[in-house]
Design a protein around this motif. Structure first.
Motif, PDB file in Angstrom:
ATOM      1  N   TYR A   1      27.625  85.780  30.522  1.00 14.22           N
ATOM      2  CA  TYR A   1      28.074  84.433  30.142  1.00 14.22           C
ATOM      3  C   TYR A   1      27.489  83.351  31.050  1.00 14.22           C
ATOM      4  O   TYR A   1      27.199  83.602  32.217  1.00 14.22           O
ATOM      5  N   ASP A   2      27.343  82.169  30.474  1.00 16.68           N
ATOM      6  CA  ASP A   2      26.957  81.006  31.282  1.00 16.68           C
ATOM      7  C   ASP A   2      28.201  80.282  31.781  1.00 16.68           C
ATOM      8  O   ASP A   2      28.165  79.610  32.805  1.00 16.68           O
ATOM      9  N   LEU A   3      29.280  80.405  31.005  1.00 20.43           N
ATOM     10  CA  LEU A   3      30.491  79.659  31.324  1.00 20.43           C
ATOM     11  C   LEU A   3      31.727  80.505  31.009  1.00 20.43           C
ATOM     12  O   LEU A   3      31.815  81.093  29.932  1.00 20.43           O
ATOM     13  N   ILE A   4      32.639  80.534  31.960  1.00 23.84           N
ATOM     14  CA  ILE A   4      33.952  81.127  31.680  1.00 23.84           C
ATOM     15  C   ILE A   4      34.991  80.024  31.820  1.00 23.84           C
ATOM     16  O   ILE A   4      35.054  79.336  32.842  1.00 23.84           O
ATOM     17  N   LEU A   5      35.765  79.820  30.755  1.00 20.71           N
ATOM     18  CA  LEU A   5      36.821  78.805  30.784  1.00 20.71           C
ATOM     19  C   LEU A   5      38.176  79.507  30.840  1.00 20.71           C
ATOM     20  O   LEU A   5      38.425  80.452  30.096  1.00 20.71           O
ATOM     21  N   LEU A   6      39.032  79.051  31.731  1.00 27.48           N
ATOM     22  CA  LEU A   6      40.359  79.652  31.858  1.00 27.48           C
ATOM     23  C   LEU A   6      41.408  78.675  31.339  1.00 27.48           C
ATOM     24  O   LEU A   6      41.520  77.555  31.844  1.00 27.48           O
ATOM     25  N   ASP A   7      42.148  79.102  30.320  1.00 30.18           N
ATOM     26  CA  ASP A   7      43.284  78.299  29.867  1.00 30.18           C
ATOM     27  C   ASP A   7      44.514  78.841  30.593  1.00 30.18           C
ATOM     28  O   ASP A   7      44.941  79.966  30.342  1.00 30.18           O
TER      29      ASP A   7
END
Ligand SMILES: Nc1ncnc2c1ncn2[C@@H]1O[C@H](COP(=O)(O)OP(=O)(O)O)[C@@H](O)[C@H]1O
Ligand SMILES: [Mg+2]
Length: 251
Positions: free
Chosen positions: A118-124
């Protein structure tokens, strides 16, 4: 690979709305994006219509073995966007984290291991102040904090900054933005102005209060798919551009 968290001590401030719209935007712009729904209420999983596999669970193993975590990754309906959907066992994540020796660094180490995909991991994130929160503060390169421009939300943000100071976390990671802004309200305008004077890092673009955002629950989709030219969607696009610039500044 960069890790961005949507976090606040407070619930109902727009963390999930931001996570969903920003993740979609990042994926659309070609970044291989993974959204991890860490809130057992599972709102972002709901918006993206992704469910966990029956029987899958966060256990001690999930925190120690990359394979166990990777096994939870699900494709979304959109290109470049995968999800780790929420599940009930997330309620125990805090306890699991407390059982590990490496304290606040567990999550960062785990996520770094899947970084090649991945280039980006977003955490909600859930609105917690626990061991999970501390893991999030260490793991994230940037922490987006939605702030409704009212005195109570301002106070919550002040408390977060103080917590970072006391615990010696990296305050440069904190990136607040105004959320659910009603520009007709004098209180919103005054609070925003006062906060901008005190905190130079508040993002320039704000998310307006908009029924379109509420309607995401009806469409179960990010704004770009049903409210493309509308103000709220444009605000998230502009916000994402600002965040991207900040990410470029990080090594
Ligand atoms: N900009 C906005 N305008 C109007 N309603 C919003 C906005 N952002 C979020 N909401 C609504 O407020 C509620 C809480 O938002 P949510 O993103 O789930 O907050 P959190 O994740 O911080 O708990 C939801 O019902 C959502 O639809
Ligand atoms: Mg949420």
């Amino acid at each position: 690979m960069k890790i961005v968290a949507c976090y606040s001590f407070k619930g109902g401030v727009g963390k999930t709305a931001a996570a969903v719209n920003l993740a979609y935007r990042a994926a659309q712009s070609g970044q291989r994006t993974l959204l991890i729904d860490l809130d057992p209420q599972g709102a972002s999983s709901f918006y993206f219509r992704v469910r966990p596999e029956a029987g899958s669970k966060w256990k001690k193993q999930t925190l120690e073995q990359t394979d166990a975590l990777m096994g939870q990754i699900r494709e979304s309906d959109y290109s470049n966007l995968d999800l780790i959907p929420a599940q009930r066992s997330l309620r125990n994540l805090d306890i699991l984290l407390k059982q590990t020796d490496s304290r606040e660094t567990v999550l960062r180490r785990l996520l770094k291991k899947i970084s090649q995909d991945y280039d980006l991991i977003l955490l909600d994130c859930p609105p917690s102040v626990s061991r999970l929160a501390e893991n999030i503060f260490v793991a994230a390169d940037l922490i987006l904090v939605p702030v409704i421009p009212t005195p109570l939300s301002e106070r919550t943000y002040d408390q977060l900054v103080r917590f970072f100071k006391d615990k010696d976390y990296d305050r440069k990671k904190l990136l607040p933005f105004f959320s659910m802004v009603d520009a007709r309200k004098q209180l919103h305008r005054d609070t925003a102005l006062g906060m901008r004077q005190r905190y130079k890092r508040i993002l320039r673009h704000a998310i307006p209060y908009s029924t379109d955002v509420e309607r995401m629950g009806v469409h179960r989709a990010p704004l770009d798919l049903f409210a493309r030219g509308r103000q709220a969607n444009r605000a998230y696009l502009a916000l994402w551009e600002e965040v991207e610039l900040q990410l470029e500044g990080i090594g």
